[in-house]
Design a protein around this motif. Structure first.
Motif, mmCIF file in Angstrom:
data_model
loop_
_atom_site.group_PDB
_atom_site.id
_atom_site.type_symbol
_atom_site.label_atom_id
_atom_site.label_comp_id
_atom_site.label_asym_id
_atom_site.label_seq_id
_atom_site.Cartn_x
_atom_site.Cartn_y
_atom_site.Cartn_z
ATOM 1 N N PRO A 69 0.825 -1.216 0.000
ATOM 2 C CA PRO A 69 0.000 0.000 0.000
ATOM 3 C C PRO A 69 0.860 1.268 0.000
ATOM 4 O O PRO A 69 0.570 2.224 -0.727
ATOM 5 N N PHE A 103 -2.793 -5.281 -8.980
ATOM 6 C CA PHE A 103 -3.660 -5.095 -7.826
ATOM 7 C C PHE A 103 -3.044 -4.063 -6.896
ATOM 8 O O PHE A 103 -1.867 -4.140 -6.566
ATOM 9 N N HIS A 108 -4.919 -4.445 4.656
ATOM 10 C CA HIS A 108 -5.187 -5.879 4.633
ATOM 11 C C HIS A 108 -6.672 -6.210 4.703
ATOM 12 O O HIS A 108 -7.140 -7.138 4.067
ATOM 13 N N HIS A 111 -9.206 -5.072 1.361
ATOM 14 C CA HIS A 111 -9.158 -5.733 0.056
ATOM 15 C C HIS A 111 -9.470 -7.223 0.121
ATOM 16 O O HIS A 111 -9.490 -7.908 -0.892
ATOM 17 N N LEU A 112 -9.776 -7.702 1.314
ATOM 18 C CA LEU A 112 -10.061 -9.126 1.459
ATOM 19 C C LEU A 112 -11.243 -9.577 0.583
ATOM 20 O O LEU A 112 -11.169 -10.587 -0.099
ATOM 21 N N LEU A 115 -10.288 -9.910 -3.006
ATOM 22 C CA LEU A 115 -9.453 -11.086 -3.268
ATOM 23 C C LEU A 115 -10.260 -12.384 -3.195
ATOM 24 O O LEU A 115 -9.994 -13.326 -3.933
ATOM 25 N N VAL A 116 -11.252 -12.420 -2.311
ATOM 26 C CA VAL A 116 -12.126 -13.599 -2.231
ATOM 27 C C VAL A 116 -12.831 -13.786 -3.575
ATOM 28 O O VAL A 116 -12.873 -14.888 -4.144
ATOM 29 N N LEU A 118 -11.989 -12.543 -6.488
ATOM 30 C CA LEU A 118 -10.995 -12.818 -7.522
ATOM 31 C C LEU A 118 -10.564 -14.292 -7.480
ATOM 32 O O LEU A 118 -10.508 -14.970 -8.506
#
Lengths: 147, 97
Positions: A69, A103, A108, A111-112, A115-116, A118
């Protein structure tokens, strides 16, 4: 859904690049142009591969390029480029690569969810192959909606 | 049963390792193994408290000096690979103590 992030301006399909760096740059430029990251974020993504190896090539044919980040993320976003001809990142297990996702995450926790989404979209190898072969944004959009 | 600490590691501890962690969570849930999962980066990972670590081939060498099991995953999106390489160790650790 993934298409709220992967809007037409965040996607380039079937592009020609000479090597993996150019592929990461192409994906990174989409993030820069849309105001998600500052230009130095692209260099940070490339340096990460030079310094730590091609671990970002997560699965056969798929690279998830990213940095930290603090390397220049302005807001969370992703971009996708698909390659007309695959390139090698030097990944013993997962070369050659024809899907490059760049990305930029801000922290943290936030963006979870992305990502899940994705990971569940990309885990199926046959879907990755389909994704690599789409020619138009409309086809991509249909593939996302069919998930 | 002791509470396992499972670490997923990538360069920065937030992209690739987060995806790997999500897939490990799926495997744990599927097989009814209770464990805590977390991500770490190459700098802090070797000093973390953990029972088993999952990472990539490129990164595994930072764990040369640790005594815990190191599981190398080629395809971070592959549940079958995580099951094949990880389950025997996870089950053994989960049954200890």
């Amino acid at each position: 859904m993934l298409n709220t992030y992967l809007t037409p301006e965040m996607v380039r399909l079937q592009i020609d690049v000479k090597d993996w760096e150019a592929a990461v740059r192409a994906a990174g430029n989409l993030l820069v142009d849309a105001g998600y990251v500052s230009p130095n974020y692209i260099e940070a993504m490339i340096n990460a591969v030079h310094e730590m190896g091609p671990y970002m090539v997560l699965a056969p044919g798929l690279a998830l390029a990213h940095a930290r980040p603090e390397d220049g993320v302005l807001k969370m976003g992703i971009s996708l480029v698909t390659l007309a001809k695959p390139v090698n990142f030097g990944s013993e297990a997962n070369d050659p690569v024809n899907l490059v996702i760049a990305f930029g995450g801000t922290d943290h926790e936030s963006h979870l969810g992305l990502l899940v989404t994705l990971a569940s979209f990309l885990e199926d190898e046959s879907r990755r192959k389909e994704l690599a072969s789409v020619k138009t944004y409309q086809e991509l959009d249909q593939l996302i909606k069919a998930q | 049963m002791k509470n396992l600490r499972i670490m997923a590691v990538c360069g920065f501890g937030l992209g690739s390792s987060m995806i790997l962690r999500l897939k490990i969570d799926e495997v744990l849930k599927k097989h009814g193994i209770k464990a805590e999962t977390f991500c770490s980066d190459v700098t802090t990972a070797p000093g973390e408290k953990f029972d088993v670590v999952f990472t990539s081939k490129e990164i595994k060498d930072i764990f040369k000096k640790v005594s815990q099991p190191v599981i190398v995953i080629d395809n971070f999106l592959s549940i079958p690979e995580i099951e094949e390489k990880g389950l025997p160790i996870l089950k053994e650790l989960a049954n200890q103590g």
